[in-house]
Structures are given as structure tokens and as C-alpha cells.
Design a protein around this motif. Structure first.
Motif, PDB file in Angstrom:
ATOM      1  N   VAL A 164       0.512  -1.821  -0.086  1.00  0.00           N
ATOM      2  CA  VAL A 164      -0.177   0.213  -0.125  1.00  0.00           C
ATOM      3  C   VAL A 164       1.404   1.032   0.213  1.00  0.00           C
ATOM      4  N   ALA A 165       2.319   1.462   0.366  1.00  0.00           N
ATOM      5  CA  ALA A 165       2.921   2.607   0.845  1.00  0.00           C
ATOM      6  C   ALA A 165       2.910   2.576  -0.630  1.00  0.00           C
ATOM      7  N   ARG A 166       3.541   1.406  -1.101  1.00  0.00           N
ATOM      8  CA  ARG A 166       4.773   1.622  -2.360  1.00  0.00           C
ATOM      9  C   ARG A 166       3.486   2.174  -3.982  1.00  0.00           C
ATOM     10  N   GLU A 167       2.088   1.412  -3.435  1.00  0.00           N
ATOM     11  CA  GLU A 167       0.989   2.058  -4.207  1.00  0.00           C
ATOM     12  C   GLU A 167       1.214   3.571  -4.026  1.00  0.00           C
ATOM     13  N   GLU A 168       0.783   4.566  -2.782  1.00  0.00           N
ATOM     14  CA  GLU A 168       0.905   5.453  -2.629  1.00  0.00           C
ATOM     15  C   GLU A 168       1.900   6.268  -3.162  1.00  0.00           C
ATOM     16  N   GLN A 169       3.202   6.083  -2.975  1.00  0.00           N
ATOM     17  CA  GLN A 169       4.291   6.561  -3.761  1.00  0.00           C
ATOM     18  C   GLN A 169       3.910   6.947  -5.012  1.00  0.00           C
ATOM     19  N   MET A 170       2.620   5.928  -5.794  1.00  0.00           N
ATOM     20  CA  MET A 170       3.562   5.528  -7.164  1.00  0.00           C
ATOM     21  C   MET A 170       2.368   6.633  -7.349  1.00  0.00           C
ATOM     22  N   MET A 171       1.176   6.949  -6.514  1.00  0.00           N
ATOM     23  CA  MET A 171       0.041   7.633  -7.376  1.00  0.00           C
ATOM     24  C   MET A 171       0.752   9.613  -7.102  1.00  0.00           C
ATOM     25  N   LEU A 172       1.408   9.511  -5.217  1.00  0.00           N
ATOM     26  CA  LEU A 172       2.484  10.817  -5.754  1.00  0.00           C
ATOM     27  C   LEU A 172       2.987  11.398  -6.791  1.00  0.00           C
ATOM     28  N   GLU A 173       3.896  10.459  -7.479  1.00  0.00           N
ATOM     29  CA  GLU A 173       4.186  10.670  -8.494  1.00  0.00           C
ATOM     30  C   GLU A 173       3.611  10.733  -9.599  1.00  0.00           C
ATOM     31  N   ALA A 174       2.437  10.461  -9.710  1.00  0.00           N
ATOM     32  CA  ALA A 174       1.706  10.478 -10.979  1.00  0.00           C
ATOM     33  C   ALA A 174       0.642  11.790 -10.988  1.00  0.00           C
ATOM     34  N   PHE A 175       0.805  11.925  -9.026  1.00  0.00           N
ATOM     35  CA  PHE A 175       0.002  13.190  -9.697  1.00  0.00           C
ATOM     36  C   PHE A 175       0.235  13.817  -8.838  1.00  0.00           C
ATOM     37  N   GLY A 176       0.934  14.128  -7.946  1.00  0.00           N
ATOM     38  CA  GLY A 176       1.261  15.177  -7.200  1.00  0.00           C
ATOM     39  C   GLY A 176       0.871  15.847  -6.122  1.00  0.00           C
ATOM     40  N   ASP A 177       0.602  17.119  -6.234  1.00  0.00           N
ATOM     41  CA  ASP A 177      -0.549  18.183  -5.106  1.00  0.00           C
ATOM     42  C   ASP A 177      -2.010  17.147  -5.435  1.00  0.00           C
ATOM     43  N   GLU A 178      -2.164  17.094  -6.727  1.00  0.00           N
ATOM     44  CA  GLU A 178      -3.953  16.674  -6.441  1.00  0.00           C
ATOM     45  C   GLU A 178      -3.969  15.284  -5.464  1.00  0.00           C
ATOM     46  N   TYR A 179      -2.952  14.956  -5.207  1.00  0.00           N
ATOM     47  CA  TYR A 179      -2.724  13.446  -4.727  1.00  0.00           C
ATOM     48  C   TYR A 179      -2.823  13.812  -2.902  1.00  0.00           C
ATOM     49  N   ARG A 200       3.784  12.777   6.586  1.00  0.00           N
ATOM     50  CA  ARG A 200       5.436  11.999   6.092  1.00  0.00           C
ATOM     51  C   ARG A 200       4.785  12.391   4.811  1.00  0.00           C
ATOM     52  N   LEU A 201       3.137  11.422   3.805  1.00  0.00           N
ATOM     53  CA  LEU A 201       3.700  11.423   2.460  1.00  0.00           C
ATOM     54  C   LEU A 201       2.568  12.790   1.790  1.00  0.00           C
ATOM     55  N   LEU A 202       2.097  13.589   3.135  1.00  0.00           N
ATOM     56  CA  LEU A 202       1.787  14.320   2.484  1.00  0.00           C
ATOM     57  C   LEU A 202       2.109  15.825   2.090  1.00  0.00           C
ATOM     58  N   SER A 203       3.827  15.889   2.579  1.00  0.00           N
ATOM     59  CA  SER A 203       4.748  16.742   2.576  1.00  0.00           C
ATOM     60  C   SER A 203       5.182  16.975   1.236  1.00  0.00           C
TER      61      SER A 203
END
Length: 214
Positions: A164-179, A200-203
Motif C-alpha cells: 500500500v505505501a508503494r502504491e501511494e508513492q506511485m500515485m504521488l509521483e503520477a498526480f503530485g499535489d492533487e493526490y 510524512r507522505l503529504l509533504s
């Protein structure tokens, strides 16, 4: 309620899941993958989950093995399992309907991929995982066997915590601030659940130690 009916309910839950997923899987295959985190680690996690949620319980239903792990059947427990199984199928249906062509078995971002924030995704980031947790809980309630019943919780739990954390990092890389904004207003499995654990992920400058969206 009898042990045979409880086993039948579990099989019907698996059939229902397959029927819900089949049409969406066919549609999703037509969309090209732009980015993927598939690999040996991901395949191993998927195999562990499949073993716990499918192979072990179906072997038990067909053969009653392992015999040593069986315990007395409790009708009230099985009835609760029926309701949880129905909830799992409802959640699967809502999730697949919201995802449409964006659905993927693994950690993939498709071409023209958009962030889904409506439907069931309005308040929960990973309702597909919620559905599988419900599946695992229904399995534990329906099958009176310590191994077959709880294999789903162990198998899917391994996938969830390993991915799950890898998945959220992938979405952050794809969608940035929107995610990031989406994470701030949603929970992983239930509305606002685990929200504090993602500061931490929100930063924008943060980097999770591990793990990414199904």
C-alpha cells in the motif's frame, strides 16, 4: 445454516467477485500501461494473497484438509459471515464501477489515467483493499478451520502491508499535489482512517521508506 451452506456461500462470493471483475479486466486491457511497478516482489505478494484467499480455502472446501485445524461449526458465526460476504461483493461492485478503465490488477498507471475521487473513492482511497479485507473476514467466519479460515487474513494482509505505501508513492509521483490533497481528506480503508499516519507522505519533500494503488 449448515457447514455445507457456509461453504457454498464462500464459493458464491468467489464466483461473484470473478463476474464483477471479468468485464472490467477485459476493458482495462485495452488501455496501454504508461508506468508499472510490477516485478518479482509484486508477483510474490499477489501469489501469497491468492493462496490465502483462494487456494487454501478451496482445498479445504473440496477435501476438508487440514483436518487437525477444524473446530465446531457455529451457525451464528456463519450467518455473520454471510452478511460480511455480501458487504464484500457490494464494495467490489462499487469500486470497479468507479474505476472503469483505470482498474489494474497490479501497480500500473495507464495512459490517460485520471485520479478517481468520486463514488466510493470520495472518502476512501483504497476501497478495493477494504473489499478484500471483508472477503478475508467472511472467510474466517464461514469456514470453521483455523488454517483455511484465517489464511485469507494472513495472505491478503501480507499483500496489503507489503504494497500500500508503494502504491501511494506511485500515485504521488503520477498526480503530485492533487493526490496529496486527496490523501488529506480521505482514509485508506474507511473514511478518515489512518489519516494521521500519512503526514510524512503529504509533504512534497517527503519520501516514504517503502511501498503503491490497485
Amino acid at each position: 445454516m449448515t457447514p455445507g451452506i457456509a461453504k457454498f456461500v464462500f464459493v458464491m462470493m468467489a464466483v461473484g467477485w470473478y463476474l464483477i471483475r471479468y468485464r472490467h479486466a477485459r476493458r482495462a486491457r485495452r488501455e496501454k500501461v504508461a508506468r508499472s511497478a510490477r516485478g518479482s516482489r509484486e508477483n510474490t505478494l499477489l501469489l501469497i494473497s491468492l493462496t490465502g484467499l483462494g487456494i487454501v480455502p478451496l482445498v479445504y472446501i473440496a477435501t476438508a484438509m487440514p483436518h487437525f485445524a477444524s473446530y465446531a461449526f457455529r451457525p451464528a458465526q456463519a450467518w455473520l459471515g454471510v452478511f460480511v460476504a455480501v458487504a464484500a461483493l457490494v464494495m467490489f461492485r462499487l469500486t470497479h464501477r468507479a474505476l472503469g478503465r483505470n482498474w489494474s490488477l497490479s501497480l500500473d498507471v495507464r495512459e490517460n489515467h485520471r485520479l478517481i475521487t468520486d463514488g466510493i473513492y470520495r472518502t476512501v482511497r483504497h476501497p478495493m483493499y477494504t473489499a478484500f479485507w471483508l472477503w478475508a473476514a467472511a472467510q474466517a467466519l464461514l469456514l470453521p478451520n483455523w488454517v483455511a479460515g484465517f489464511a485469507g487474513l494472513i495472505g491478503f494482509g501480507t499483500l496489503f502491508f507489503g504494497r500500500v505505501a508503494r502504491e501511494e508513492q506511485m500515485m504521488l509521483e503520477a498526480f503530485g499535489d492533487e493526490y496529496r490533497e486527496y490523501m488529506a481528506r480521505t482514509g485508506r480503508l474507511l473514511p478518515r482512517l489512518f489519516r494521521a499516519g500519512h503526514k510524512r507522505l503529504l509533504s512534497p519533500n517527503s519520501r516514504p521508506d517503502t511501498h503503491t494503488k490497485q
